[in-house]
Design a protein around this motif. Structure first.
Motif: not given
Length: 316
Positions: A215-227, A264-270
């Motif tokens: 949960i921490e890691n995926i939240s960090n991904i979302f945060d860094k991508l400014g979603l 991460y790949l799904i997020t990047l695709k979106y």
């Protein structure tokens, strides 16, 4: 009353869906026929083409001359109406005066409806609608529902709505000034922490993922991508489909690293489809290897994407 504008922007005009919400209220059961009658009369003049119909087609370039004359002679609305009524031969002005009369009767009827109660509209998703519908909805509210005891609470992304205004009026439009005239009060709801929202969505969708590092890691991904929260919600919905179809065994076996990579790949695709394709077609330079099948502009994936964001809240 709750009104989801996004669900109604297929309509040709913005007035009818709002009136329909009033019509469907049980508290106005005894007023339904009158609401229908008043609405039919009004819709003869109102719709998405009212401006084009009355001004562009009817007045053409002459409207500019009329407006200049009004400005030149300093005529107020009452004096102008008096002059127009003295010239019944002009059917186009007659049509305008008829519209004004019907509009006044309609707003008077709305005042009767709200004479002993407050009528509160909650409007959601307006910023997601097509630009013309968004702007027309605001104009309809301003011109037809500016009545005591009619209260409109509109939840929207003001920045996104500003883009809609610019698509209609041009990029040099003072969107802040334009939109400010529609709202008496403006409140900004604090954005929740990303990790709190991720935890909420995961639980709400019965994903039952309780691994804190995941949960921490995926939240960090979302945060860094400014979603935005809306984007996070869409990504997690897509992720749930993948989990339900092919990734469930990884949860059962606690293989969360694999789950992180897929997310991460799904997020990047979106969010960044170009970079997603770079990875998909292996068009990047791998350390210690020669590049192969490179796109025109090979890129390197940021190394710090999985680094934790400072002061991130612990999962409980």
């Amino acid at each position: 009353m709750w009104y989801n504008a996004w669900e109604s922007d297929y309509n040709e005009d913005a007035l009818m869906p709002i009136i329909n919400e009033i019509y469907n209220q049980d508290s106005f059961e005894d007023k339904k026929e009158e609401i229908k009658k008043k609405t039919v009369n009004l819709l003869k003049y109102v719709g998405k083409n009212i401006t084009k119909k009355i001004i562009t087609e009817k007045f053409g370039k002459e409207i500019e001359e009329v407006l200049n004359s009004i400005k030149e002679h300093g005529l107020n609305a009452e004096k102008l109406e008096e002059i127009l009524r003295e010239n019944p031969s002009n059917k186009y002005f007659d049509e305008f005066l008829q519209f004004k009369e019907v509009k006044d009767k309609f707003t008077g009827f709305l005042q009767e409806l709200s004479s002993d109660k407050k009528i509160i509209f909650f409007i959601d998703e307006l910023d997601r609608c097509r630009p013309t519908f968004s702007i027309e909805t605001l104009e309809i509210i301003k011109h037809f529902f500016n009545i005591n005891n009619f209260i409109f609470i509109i939840a929207l992304d003001m920045e996104q709505l500003s883009y809609s205004v610019k698509t209609i009026y041009g990029k040099n439009m003072d969107t802040c000034g334009y939109l400010r005239r529609f709202f008496d009060l403006h409140f900004k709801i604090p954005k929740p922490k990303v990790i709190d929202y991720v935890e909420f969505v995961l639980k709400n969708n019965n994903l039952n993922i309780k691994n804190y590092n995941f949960i921490e890691n995926i939240s960090n991904i979302f945060d860094k991508l400014g979603l935005s929260l809306r984007e996070i919600n869409s990504i997690l919905k897509n992720y749930q489909l993948v989990l339900d179809t092919s990734l469930r065994p990884y949860i059962e076996n606690n293989e969360y690293l694999v789950l992180e990579v897929y997310l991460y790949l799904i997020t990047l695709k979106y969010k960044e489809p170009y970079y997603y394709n770079v990875i998909l077609y292996k068009s990047f330079i791998q350390e210690g290897n020669s590049p192969g099948n490179l796109l025109e502009n090979p890129i390197a994936i940021p190394k710090n994407i999985f680094e934790p964001t400072p002061n991130i809240k612990k999962f409980s």
